[in-house]
Write an enzyme that holds these catalytic residues in place. Structure first.
Site, PDB file in Angstrom:
ATOM      1  N   SER A 131       0.821  -1.198   0.000  1.00  0.00           N
ATOM      2  CA  SER A 131       0.000   0.000   0.000  1.00  0.00           C
ATOM      3  C   SER A 131       0.863   1.259   0.000  1.00  0.00           C
ATOM      4  O   SER A 131       1.905   1.303   0.656  1.00  0.00           O
ATOM      5  CB  SER A 131      -0.866  -0.028   1.261  1.00  0.00           C
ATOM      6  OG  SER A 131      -1.667   1.113   1.303  1.00  0.00           O
ATOM      7  N   HIS A 139       0.794   8.640   9.015  1.00  0.00           N
ATOM      8  CA  HIS A 139      -0.358   8.398   8.140  1.00  0.00           C
ATOM      9  C   HIS A 139      -1.534   7.917   8.986  1.00  0.00           C
ATOM     10  O   HIS A 139      -1.373   7.046   9.847  1.00  0.00           O
ATOM     11  CB  HIS A 139      -0.002   7.344   7.078  1.00  0.00           C
ATOM     12  CG  HIS A 139      -1.017   7.269   5.974  1.00  0.00           C
ATOM     13  ND1 HIS A 139      -2.265   6.718   6.151  1.00  0.00           N
ATOM     14  CD2 HIS A 139      -0.977   7.706   4.695  1.00  0.00           C
ATOM     15  CE1 HIS A 139      -2.948   6.804   5.012  1.00  0.00           C
ATOM     16  NE2 HIS A 139      -2.186   7.396   4.108  1.00  0.00           N
ATOM     17  N   LYS A 153       3.873  -3.038   7.047  1.00  0.00           N
ATOM     18  CA  LYS A 153       3.962  -3.417   5.626  1.00  0.00           C
ATOM     19  C   LYS A 153       5.308  -2.964   5.052  1.00  0.00           C
ATOM     20  O   LYS A 153       5.954  -3.697   4.312  1.00  0.00           O
ATOM     21  CB  LYS A 153       2.814  -2.770   4.824  1.00  0.00           C
ATOM     22  CG  LYS A 153       1.477  -3.518   4.939  1.00  0.00           C
ATOM     23  CD  LYS A 153       0.418  -2.837   4.074  1.00  0.00           C
ATOM     24  CE  LYS A 153      -0.957  -3.432   4.254  1.00  0.00           C
ATOM     25  NZ  LYS A 153      -1.152  -4.745   3.644  1.00  0.00           N
TER      26      LYS A 153
HETATM   27  P1  NAP Z   1      -8.243  -8.423   1.127  1.00  0.00           P
HETATM   28  O1  NAP Z   1      -9.489  -8.625   0.323  1.00  0.00           O
HETATM   29  O2  NAP Z   1      -8.403  -7.791   2.479  1.00  0.00           O
HETATM   30  O3  NAP Z   1      -7.515  -9.830   1.269  1.00  0.00           O
HETATM   31  C1  NAP Z   1      -6.572 -10.120   2.253  1.00  0.00           C
HETATM   32  C2  NAP Z   1      -6.360 -11.613   2.236  1.00  0.00           C
HETATM   33  O4  NAP Z   1      -5.419 -11.977   3.255  1.00  0.00           O
HETATM   34  C3  NAP Z   1      -7.638 -12.431   2.499  1.00  0.00           C
HETATM   35  O5  NAP Z   1      -7.768 -13.429   1.514  1.00  0.00           O
HETATM   36  C4  NAP Z   1      -7.375 -13.072   3.858  1.00  0.00           C
HETATM   37  O6  NAP Z   1      -7.970 -14.353   4.014  1.00  0.00           O
HETATM   38  C5  NAP Z   1      -5.858 -13.213   3.799  1.00  0.00           C
HETATM   39  N1  NAP Z   1      -5.289 -13.424   5.138  1.00  0.00           N
HETATM   40  C6  NAP Z   1      -5.301 -12.574   6.201  1.00  0.00           C
HETATM   41  N2  NAP Z   1      -4.709 -13.151   7.280  1.00  0.00           N
HETATM   42  C7  NAP Z   1      -4.299 -14.388   6.863  1.00  0.00           C
HETATM   43  C8  NAP Z   1      -3.638 -15.459   7.505  1.00  0.00           C
HETATM   44  N3  NAP Z   1      -3.256 -15.372   8.788  1.00  0.00           N
HETATM   45  N4  NAP Z   1      -3.356 -16.589   6.779  1.00  0.00           N
HETATM   46  C9  NAP Z   1      -3.749 -16.687   5.487  1.00  0.00           C
HETATM   47  N5  NAP Z   1      -4.384 -15.691   4.814  1.00  0.00           N
HETATM   48  C10 NAP Z   1      -4.668 -14.568   5.510  1.00  0.00           C
HETATM   49  O7  NAP Z   1      -7.182  -7.602   0.264  1.00  0.00           O
HETATM   50  P2  NAP Z   1      -7.411  -6.422  -0.782  1.00  0.00           P
HETATM   51  O8  NAP Z   1      -8.378  -5.428  -0.243  1.00  0.00           O
HETATM   52  O9  NAP Z   1      -7.625  -7.004  -2.114  1.00  0.00           O
HETATM   53  O10 NAP Z   1      -5.980  -5.698  -0.700  1.00  0.00           O
HETATM   54  C11 NAP Z   1      -4.825  -6.267  -1.315  1.00  0.00           C
HETATM   55  C12 NAP Z   1      -3.593  -5.537  -0.823  1.00  0.00           C
HETATM   56  O11 NAP Z   1      -3.663  -4.168  -1.240  1.00  0.00           O
HETATM   57  C13 NAP Z   1      -3.439  -5.508   0.693  1.00  0.00           C
HETATM   58  O12 NAP Z   1      -2.074  -5.605   1.039  1.00  0.00           O
HETATM   59  C14 NAP Z   1      -3.959  -4.128   1.054  1.00  0.00           C
HETATM   60  O13 NAP Z   1      -3.422  -3.650   2.271  1.00  0.00           O
HETATM   61  C15 NAP Z   1      -3.436  -3.335  -0.117  1.00  0.00           C
HETATM   62  N6  NAP Z   1      -4.118  -2.045  -0.328  1.00  0.00           N
HETATM   63  C16 NAP Z   1      -5.426  -1.869  -0.008  1.00  0.00           C
HETATM   64  C17 NAP Z   1      -6.025  -0.641  -0.244  1.00  0.00           C
HETATM   65  C18 NAP Z   1      -7.489  -0.424  -0.011  1.00  0.00           C
HETATM   66  O14 NAP Z   1      -8.001   0.622  -0.463  1.00  0.00           O
HETATM   67  N7  NAP Z   1      -8.178  -1.330   0.638  1.00  0.00           N
HETATM   68  C19 NAP Z   1      -5.276   0.412  -0.765  1.00  0.00           C
HETATM   69  C20 NAP Z   1      -3.957   0.180  -1.105  1.00  0.00           C
HETATM   70  C21 NAP Z   1      -3.386  -1.052  -0.887  1.00  0.00           C
HETATM   71  P3  NAP Z   1      -9.570 -14.538   4.056  1.00  0.00           P
HETATM   72  O15 NAP Z   1      -9.988 -14.481   2.603  1.00  0.00           O
HETATM   73  O16 NAP Z   1      -9.752 -15.864   4.679  1.00  0.00           O
HETATM   74  O17 NAP Z   1     -10.105 -13.397   4.859  1.00  0.00           O
END
Ligand code: NAP
Length: 257
Positions: A131, A139, A153
């Site tokens: 991110s 932040h 991260k």
């Molecule tokens: P997400 O839908 O929140 O998915 C996160 C995944 O991590 C889920 O599949 C979750 O499993 C898995 N997970 C968490 N803990 C775990 C564990 N202990 N063991 C195995 N798996 C685990 O992600 P996203 O929203 O697509 O985001 C992708 C990336 O982009 C992340 O790094 C996020 O921080 C980053 N990002 C997000 C934003 C935003 O606007 N949200 C902005 C910039 C960057 P489950 O499916 O079982 O829950």
């Protein structure tokens, strides 16, 4: 040429599932394996548990089984803040992380476990989706649930760079659930898109475009050993030229955190 075997973690997540789908559409080029913790969620999303390993990134043994024989790893796991309760009128919402799901545990130690397992298995390339926002400790996302999520991260990004494996670190802007392949993508570094250098372009990008960047990074040598921020021009921006030349895009990115 034999297909490249790729493990995608967070494969039941919102971006990870898109990456797994896209890789599975290129069967001559990639053999994609998913890593997830919930069989029922994988079944619901993909209609099958085939091609999945189930485990937890905090359990190195479950990672070891999944990563053996892979040439590349895509890290798409992340801690996820949850709202405690709907806020009262005029109050700000409060957030928390699930037990065992603090950013230090998931985004640092969980990612470190994946990188260590990859080193052990002789993986050649890791694509890590992270991110933007990690340059300043102040932040606001760091205050959510007292998790310091962007700090952890960033620490694991440095751990990846220091691991000696080829890396591509994609630091996305705010993620949108909108169609991919219709926008111009813009790359940068050091969170400058969060200050003033994006000329008013919102610091956001569709998850589908991030997923496509991951696929292209697995293919394109110019994406190796690079870390970058990425956002997209709005889909109705008349000045935008839809990104199709990913080699040219990666050529604008640089090594190091
Ligand atoms: P997400 O839908 O929140 O998915 C996160 C995944 O991590 C889920 O599949 C979750 O499993 C898995 N997970 C968490 N803990 C775990 C564990 N202990 N063991 C195995 N798996 C685990 O992600 P996203 O929203 O697509 O985001 C992708 C990336 O982009 C992340 O790094 C996020 O921080 C980053 N990002 C997000 C934003 C935003 O606007 N949200 C902005 C910039 C960057 P489950 O499916 O079982 O829950």
């Amino acid at each position: 040429m034999a297909a490249k075997k790729v493990l995608v973690t967070g494969a039941t997540g919102r971006t990870g599932s898109l990456v797994l789908c896209k890789l599975r559409q290129q069967v001559n080029e990639f053999e994609a394996v998913g890593f997830a913790r919930s069989k029922s969620k994988a079944q619901e999303l993909f209609g099958t548990n085939e091609g999945f390993f189930f485990g937890d990134i905090q359990d190195p043994l479950s990672l070891e089984a999944a990563i053996t024989g892979c040439q590349a790893l895509v890290i798409l796991t992340s801690a996820k803040p949850k709202m405690k309760a709907p806020p009262k009128l005029g109050e700000r919402p409060e957030f928390e992380f699930e037990l065992g799901g603090m950013p230090e545990e998931v985004d640092y130690y969980g990612q470190k476990n994946q990188i260590d397992a990859a080193v052990e298995a002789g993986v050649e390339h890791i694509v890590l989706v992270g991110s933007m926002g990690g340059v300043s400790e102040n932040h606001p996302l760091n205050r959510l649930g007292n998790g310091n999520i962007l700090i952890w991260k960033r620490k694991s990004e440095q751990y990846l760079i220091d691991s000696g494996i080829d890396y591509t670190i994609i630091r996305a802007g705010g993620l949108l659930d909108q169609p991919g392949g219709v926008r111009e993508l813009i790359v940068g570094k050091d969170d400058t898109f969060l200050t003033n250098s994006a000329n008013g372009i919102p610091a956001s990008i569709p998850r589908a475009d991030v997923a496509e960047l991951v696929i292209q990074a697995l293919r394109e040598p110019k994406a190796r050993n690079k870390a970058f921020d990425v956002i997209s021009k709005p889909d109705d921006d008349p000045s935008a030229i839809v990104t199709t030349d990913f080699a040219a895009l990666f050529a604008q990115t640089t090594p190091g955190l």
